[in-house]
Design an enzyme around this catalytic site. Structure first.
Site, mmCIF file in Angstrom:
data_model
loop_
_atom_site.group_PDB
_atom_site.id
_atom_site.type_symbol
_atom_site.label_atom_id
_atom_site.label_comp_id
_atom_site.label_asym_id
_atom_site.label_seq_id
_atom_site.Cartn_x
_atom_site.Cartn_y
_atom_site.Cartn_z
ATOM 1 N N CYS A 199 41.454 -21.885 -25.558
ATOM 2 C CA CYS A 199 41.743 -22.037 -24.129
ATOM 3 C C CYS A 199 42.374 -20.739 -23.621
ATOM 4 O O CYS A 199 43.285 -20.747 -22.801
ATOM 5 C CB CYS A 199 42.624 -23.246 -23.848
ATOM 6 S SG CYS A 199 44.173 -23.293 -24.769
ATOM 7 N N ASP A 243 44.645 -30.846 -39.279
ATOM 8 C CA ASP A 243 45.658 -30.071 -38.582
ATOM 9 C C ASP A 243 46.791 -29.843 -39.585
ATOM 10 O O ASP A 243 46.844 -30.512 -40.625
ATOM 11 C CB ASP A 243 46.167 -30.813 -37.342
ATOM 12 C CG ASP A 243 46.764 -29.863 -36.292
ATOM 13 O OD1 ASP A 243 46.041 -29.477 -35.371
ATOM 14 O OD2 ASP A 243 47.946 -29.497 -36.439
ATOM 15 N N ASP A 268 38.755 -25.072 -32.947
ATOM 16 C CA ASP A 268 39.465 -24.918 -31.669
ATOM 17 C C ASP A 268 40.786 -24.234 -32.011
ATOM 18 O O ASP A 268 41.792 -24.888 -32.255
ATOM 19 C CB ASP A 268 39.678 -26.282 -31.024
ATOM 20 C CG ASP A 268 40.321 -26.184 -29.646
ATOM 21 O OD1 ASP A 268 40.397 -25.070 -29.100
ATOM 22 O OD2 ASP A 268 40.765 -27.223 -29.128
#
Length: 457
Positions: free
Chosen positions: A398, A301, A345
């Protein structure tokens, strides 16, 4: 409850001629001022409601648990039904704001009906409160009828509950509009995931703590924890790393990845590590069945604090085989052509999480969806270099918008012919598809998108 510091001047200025007559009205006025203060701050600063609320409670410790619940639930309720309320008049006027508060409390059948009635009285509404209270609020149609009775001079539509721009970039068959709107207008359950423990045993232990826990129909390790708030730090299973909080739709991603215990995976945008832990847990489960665990997961990340939280969670779960490689530039933080599986993601508009964050649908605009695709494609393209021949590349968001989902995957495949789509079985409907969108109404979840690709050469 006493008046908070820094009361909303808008409400106070317009309540000069409103003199509370009862204790319930005095409490209702105090609650209303606090909620109005927070509501205006959120709309004006466009800061997430949960962050604004957390900061407020941190600075105002005098509020007891009941006060915090009334304030929190009423605030989120206003945003949940703001699509209707914003058309009813000037919410800066006290009577209008009181009417919104009382109506939302009726719509969601909040238990503090004495306060809700006080708000109704302070609104000086000509509509009989007991008549409104007697109306059913089981379905979205029932709630629409209640709002129409409270505000007979205004025209309301179900589609108003989501911003107009949403329908432009998140198309769904018109016959499914009511299903989506009803799901987006309701509170989802808290979903958990058992790891290193049998899910049935976990459910029994949680039920013994009077938590509304039940098994999922779809995944062996998924647990529905109900809708009541809970203090996780008081639950031994959580403190021991035996359960993690993860929405069921999010759990779909790990299930689609289906990591084998001997494989090496890279979670490219891991955040605090929910999916990293799920991948490791799935590897552990497969290990127990047949294969020794010799694989690994690398988590990356750009945010150091998120990776620190991941490390804490992995340590709590007693998971080994997880390492950290922070993104520090555009260069890969891992070796190229190395991994059996790479999960991307990607950062997105988060439209699929609006059930949990009803304020975001009114704080964001069309740009929240349309300005991400270039970044998403860039991250996917760079991350794909780490996939070895025959390996898997999984892209997830999402978001509910094809702009961030199917269009990004299609653009990637056009630029990278060495990859091809792998068919996916929808875990909730059983249907086969090339790219999967999980809609919130399909299994009482958030919304999610996932596509799985394979590197052929």
């Amino acid at each position: 409850m006493g008046n908070p510091n820094g009361l909303s001047s808008a409400i106070m200025a317009s309540t000069v001629n409103i003199e509370p007559q009862t204790l319930a009205q005095k409490r209702g006025l105090s609650y209303a001022n606090t909620i109005k203060l927070l509501f205006d701050e959120i709309l004006n600063t466009k800061q997430p409601a949960d962050r604004v609320l957390a900061n407020y409670f941190r600075e105002h410790k005098k509020h007891g648990s009941k006060d915090r619940k009334v304030i929190r639930e009423s605030l989120f309720s206003l945003f949940r039904w703001w699509g209707w309320f914003k058309t009813t008049g000037d919410h800066q006027q006290a009577p209008q704001f009181f009417a919104m508060l009382s109506t939302s409390a009726l719509i969601e059948a909040h238990p503090w009906q004495d306060i809700a009635q006080a708000w109704h009285e302070l609104a000086q509404s000509p509509v009989d409160y007991q008549q409104l209270q007697s109306l059913s609020v089981n379905s979205l149609t029932d709630k629409l009828a209640l709002v129409r009775q409270q505000f007979p001079e205004v025209t309301f539509e179900l589609t108003d509950l989501l911003p107009e721009w949403f329908w432009q970039v998140c198309p769904i068959a018109p016959e499914l509009h009511p299903n989506l709107i009803e799901a987006m207008s309701s509170r989802p359950p808290i979903w958990g995931r058992a790891q290193g423990i049998d899910s049935q045993s976990a459910v029994k232990q949680l039920q013994a703590l009077e938590i509304d826990a039940s098994l999922s129909l779809y995944f062996e390790d998924a647990i529905n924890l109900g809708t009541k708030s809970m203090n996780l730090n008081e639950i031994s299973l959580y403190k021991e790393g035996k359960i993690e909080i993860q929405d069921l739709a999010s759990q779909v991603i790990g299930q689609i990845c289906a990591p084998e215990p001997w494989q090496h995976w890279w979670d490219t945008c891991s955040g605090a590590g929910g999916k990293t832990l799920q991948l490791r847990s799935l590897m552990q489960t497969a290990t127990a069945k047949h294969n020794p665990f010799v694989g690994s997961i690398v988590s990356s990340d750009i945010r150091a604090h998120a990776l620190e939280e991941l490390s804490k969670r992995a340590q709590r779960a007693k998971f080994d085989g997880i390492s950290i490689a922070r993104w520090r530039s555009d260069a890969l933080p891992v070796d190229a052509n190395h991994f059996d599986g790479v999960l991307v993601d990607a950062p997105c508009s988060c439209t699929g999480t609006w059930r949990r964050n009803p304020d975001m649908r009114w704080l964001d605009s069309l740009d929240a969806v349309t300005d991400k695709a270039t970044l998403q494609l860039d991250i996917l393209s760079r991350s794909s270099k780490a996939v070895k021949q025959g390996g898997s590349l999984v892209y997830a968001t999402c978001s509910l918008s094809p702009v961030e989902n199917e269009q990004v995957v299609s653009a990637f495949l056009q630029q990278h012919p060495e990859f091809s789509l792998v068919p996916i079985r929808h875990p909730f409907t059983g249907e086969q598809t090339e790219m999967l969108t999980v809609w919130p109404f399909e299994a009482n979840t958030d919304g999610m998108f996932v596509a799985r690709m394979q590197r052929n050469h």
